[in-house]
Design a protein around this motif. Structure first.
Motif, PDB file in Angstrom:
ATOM      1  N   ILE A   1     -22.051-123.196  30.111  1.00  0.00           N
ATOM      2  CA  ILE A   1     -23.164-122.658  29.333  1.00  0.00           C
ATOM      3  C   ILE A   1     -24.425-122.753  30.187  1.00  0.00           C
ATOM      4  N   ALA A   2     -25.477-122.120  29.714  1.00  0.00           N
ATOM      5  CA  ALA A   2     -26.804-122.338  30.279  1.00  0.00           C
ATOM      6  C   ALA A   2     -27.776-122.545  29.128  1.00  0.00           C
ATOM      7  N   LEU A   3     -28.874-123.206  29.424  1.00  0.00           N
ATOM      8  CA  LEU A   3     -29.959-123.381  28.459  1.00  0.00           C
ATOM      9  C   LEU A   3     -31.123-122.500  28.887  1.00  0.00           C
ATOM     10  N   ALA A   4     -31.652-121.726  27.950  1.00  0.00           N
ATOM     11  CA  ALA A   4     -32.730-120.790  28.280  1.00  0.00           C
ATOM     12  C   ALA A   4     -33.724-120.718  27.128  1.00  0.00           C
ATOM     13  N   ASP A   5     -34.996-120.970  27.441  1.00  0.00           N
ATOM     14  CA  ASP A   5     -36.017-120.827  26.408  1.00  0.00           C
ATOM     15  C   ASP A   5     -36.248-119.346  26.109  1.00  0.00           C
ATOM     16  N   GLU A   6     -37.116-119.068  25.158  1.00  0.00           N
ATOM     17  CA  GLU A   6     -37.286-117.684  24.690  1.00  0.00           C
ATOM     18  C   GLU A   6     -37.690-116.749  25.820  1.00  0.00           C
ATOM     19  N   ALA A   7     -38.615-117.181  26.667  1.00  0.00           N
ATOM     20  CA  ALA A   7     -39.071-116.327  27.762  1.00  0.00           C
ATOM     21  C   ALA A   7     -37.929-116.017  28.728  1.00  0.00           C
ATOM     22  N   LEU A   8     -37.126-117.020  29.051  1.00  0.00           N
ATOM     23  CA  LEU A   8     -36.007-116.804  29.968  1.00  0.00           C
ATOM     24  C   LEU A   8     -34.939-115.925  29.328  1.00  0.00           C
ATOM     25  N   ARG A   9     -34.706-116.091  28.033  1.00  0.00           N
ATOM     26  CA  ARG A   9     -33.732-115.237  27.347  1.00  0.00           C
ATOM     27  C   ARG A   9     -34.177-113.776  27.389  1.00  0.00           C
ATOM     28  N   GLU A  10     -35.458-113.551  27.185  1.00  0.00           N
ATOM     29  CA  GLU A  10     -35.982-112.181  27.236  1.00  0.00           C
ATOM     30  C   GLU A  10     -35.838-111.590  28.630  1.00  0.00           C
ATOM     31  N   GLU A  11     -36.056-112.415  29.652  1.00  0.00           N
ATOM     32  CA  GLU A  11     -35.923-111.929  31.028  1.00  0.00           C
ATOM     33  C   GLU A  11     -34.473-111.574  31.351  1.00  0.00           C
ATOM     34  N   ILE A  12     -33.541-112.439  30.944  1.00  0.00           N
ATOM     35  CA  ILE A  12     -32.128-112.154  31.199  1.00  0.00           C
ATOM     36  C   ILE A  12     -31.708-110.879  30.486  1.00  0.00           C
TER      37      ILE A  12
ATOM     38  N   LYS B   1     -27.686-123.674  18.835  1.00  0.00           N
ATOM     39  CA  LYS B   1     -29.120-123.454  18.922  1.00  0.00           C
ATOM     40  C   LYS B   1     -29.381-122.162  19.691  1.00  0.00           C
ATOM     41  N   PRO B   2     -30.515-121.508  19.459  1.00  0.00           N
ATOM     42  CA  PRO B   2     -30.750-120.201  20.099  1.00  0.00           C
ATOM     43  C   PRO B   2     -30.799-120.261  21.614  1.00  0.00           C
ATOM     44  N   GLU B   3     -31.095-121.433  22.197  1.00  0.00           N
ATOM     45  CA  GLU B   3     -31.210-121.530  23.657  1.00  0.00           C
ATOM     46  C   GLU B   3     -29.876-121.727  24.361  1.00  0.00           C
ATOM     47  N   VAL B   4     -28.781-121.863  23.617  1.00  0.00           N
ATOM     48  CA  VAL B   4     -27.466-122.123  24.212  1.00  0.00           C
ATOM     49  C   VAL B   4     -26.771-120.797  24.509  1.00  0.00           C
ATOM     50  N   LEU B   5     -26.525-120.545  25.802  1.00  0.00           N
ATOM     51  CA  LEU B   5     -25.934-119.284  26.231  1.00  0.00           C
ATOM     52  C   LEU B   5     -24.515-119.523  26.754  1.00  0.00           C
ATOM     53  N   PRO B   6     -23.482-119.162  26.003  1.00  0.00           N
ATOM     54  CA  PRO B   6     -22.111-119.354  26.476  1.00  0.00           C
ATOM     55  C   PRO B   6     -21.753-118.343  27.564  1.00  0.00           C
ATOM     56  N   PHE B   7     -21.133-118.825  28.635  1.00  0.00           N
ATOM     57  CA  PHE B   7     -20.762-117.961  29.759  1.00  0.00           C
ATOM     58  C   PHE B   7     -19.258-117.671  29.813  1.00  0.00           C
ATOM     59  N   SER B   8     -18.468-118.337  28.986  1.00  0.00           N
ATOM     60  CA  SER B   8     -17.012-118.184  29.043  1.00  0.00           C
ATOM     61  C   SER B   8     -16.537-117.057  28.130  1.00  0.00           C
ATOM     62  N   ASN B   9     -15.516-116.326  28.578  1.00  0.00           N
ATOM     63  CA  ASN B   9     -14.911-115.290  27.742  1.00  0.00           C
ATOM     64  C   ASN B   9     -13.919-115.852  26.730  1.00  0.00           C
ATOM     65  N   ILE B  10     -13.675-117.167  26.778  1.00  0.00           N
ATOM     66  CA  ILE B  10     -12.898-117.855  25.745  1.00  0.00           C
ATOM     67  C   ILE B  10     -13.717-119.053  25.267  1.00  0.00           C
ATOM     68  N   PRO B  11     -14.918-118.823  24.758  1.00  0.00           N
ATOM     69  CA  PRO B  11     -15.839-119.929  24.472  1.00  0.00           C
ATOM     70  C   PRO B  11     -15.329-120.828  23.348  1.00  0.00           C
ATOM     71  N   ALA B  12     -15.039-122.082  23.689  1.00  0.00           N
ATOM     72  CA  ALA B  12     -14.537-123.079  22.730  1.00  0.00           C
ATOM     73  C   ALA B  12     -13.205-122.673  22.107  1.00  0.00           C
ATOM     74  N   PHE B  13     -12.506-121.734  22.711  1.00  0.00           N
ATOM     75  CA  PHE B  13     -11.199-121.283  22.219  1.00  0.00           C
ATOM     76  C   PHE B  13     -10.138-122.272  22.686  1.00  0.00           C
ATOM     77  N   LEU B  14      -9.536-122.996  21.734  1.00  0.00           N
ATOM     78  CA  LEU B  14      -8.601-124.074  22.068  1.00  0.00           C
ATOM     79  C   LEU B  14      -7.273-123.852  21.350  1.00  0.00           C
ATOM     80  N   PRO B  15      -6.285-123.258  22.037  1.00  0.00           N
ATOM     81  CA  PRO B  15      -4.958-123.087  21.437  1.00  0.00           C
ATOM     82  C   PRO B  15      -4.057-124.283  21.772  1.00  0.00           C
ATOM     83  N   PRO B  16      -3.623-125.064  20.789  1.00  0.00           N
ATOM     84  CA  PRO B  16      -2.723-126.183  21.098  1.00  0.00           C
ATOM     85  C   PRO B  16      -1.344-125.704  21.555  1.00  0.00           C
ATOM     86  N   PHE B  17      -0.892-124.579  20.962  1.00  0.00           N
ATOM     87  CA  PHE B  17       0.454-124.069  21.203  1.00  0.00           C
ATOM     88  C   PHE B  17       0.340-122.696  21.859  1.00  0.00           C
TER      89      PHE B  17
END
Length: 266
Positions: free
Chosen positions: A199-210, A237-253
């Protein structure tokens, strides 16, 4: 950040391809080819192992045959990213040995709750100690064997430093790239379970730039946030930017395609 998002998109999609395509009877090398490794600079060696070798966590793939019922682990990291998952090559708990058929209840569910707490705690201004506490309140018991820092900074190297430790008053800042990365080492037949994503953390200004400079990346980030919130039930939170294409995806089986852990809220 845009470079790291690209790297994480690629490496996480590689693991997603394995989760969708792995079958018993493949060799470890055949399964690893699904990652699509193509020469982009890596931050560590590719990892995929099943059966007895999986307990070591770090082996590269070999010509070993992957069998139904095997424990299995994998990781793929391009500079600026690393993604990892672990589980069992079965469709349901009934295919596990009788004494570990409570694998989800005993290990995976508490671990996933710790991951959820990590994601819902992380943010700008949060001290690293708060992340450590969130994880250890859930899985601090010796059974889980969580010894390393539960989360760290990432750059060209996969593990460069961590503000996350007991009592840490180091506050997280906008512009930081972080890995959710804490791995149970049970040392038992329960094996392990694992989510490693960036993930990355980005405040409002940085989010707008990205969003303005890298609109395709921003659309991916927004889609991941929506998936984590609407499907998995994780409140970011709004500043949390997930970078993974399987974000928090946890298959046990792993043979139960698209079945994964999610938050059950009343």
């Amino acid at each position: 950040m845009a470079a790291f998002e690209f790297a994480a998109t690629y490496s996480s999609q590689g693991l997603r391809n394995v989760l969708q395509g792995i079958e018993p009877g493949m060799t470890e090398l055949q399964a690893a080819r699904l990652m699509g490794i193509n020469g982009l600079p890596q931050c560590c060696h590719p990892m995929l192992s099943a059966g007895k070798r999986a307990a070591y966590g770090l082996p590269s793939p070999r010509l070993e045959i992957i069998k139904r019922g095997d424990p299995i682990t994998m990781a793929y990291g391009i500079q600026g990213s690393l993604n990892a998952r672990a589980g069992f090559l079965v469709e349901n708990a009934a295919e596990l040995p009788r004494d570990i058929q409570d694998y989800v209840e005993k290990l995976v569910a508490p671990y996933f709750c710790a991951v959820v707490d990590w994601y819902e705690t992380v943010g700008i201004g949060v001290p690293g100690g708060a992340l450590w506490q969130a994880v250890h309140e859930r899985i601090g018991d010796r059974f889980f064997g969580v010894a390393l820092n539960p989360g760290h900074l990432i750059h060209i190297d996969e593990w460069m430093h961590s503000p996350v430790f007991s009592g840490s008053d180091i506050r997280l800042k906008s512009g930081m790239a972080l890995q959710v990365d804490f791995i149970p080492a049970t040392g038992t037949d329960y094996f392990t379970t694992n989510i490693e994503d960036g993930i990355a953390l980005a405040d409002e200004a940085l989010r707008e730039e990205i969003a303005a400079r890298y609109p395709e990346a921003w659309r991916r980030i927004e889609a991941r946030r929506a998936f984590m919130t609407d499907v998995l039930g994780i409140r970011l939170k709004p500043e949390v930017l997930p970078f993974s294409n399987i974000p928090a995806f946890l298959p046990p089986f792993w043979l139960s395609r698209n079945s994964a852990m999610a938050v059950a809220r009343r």
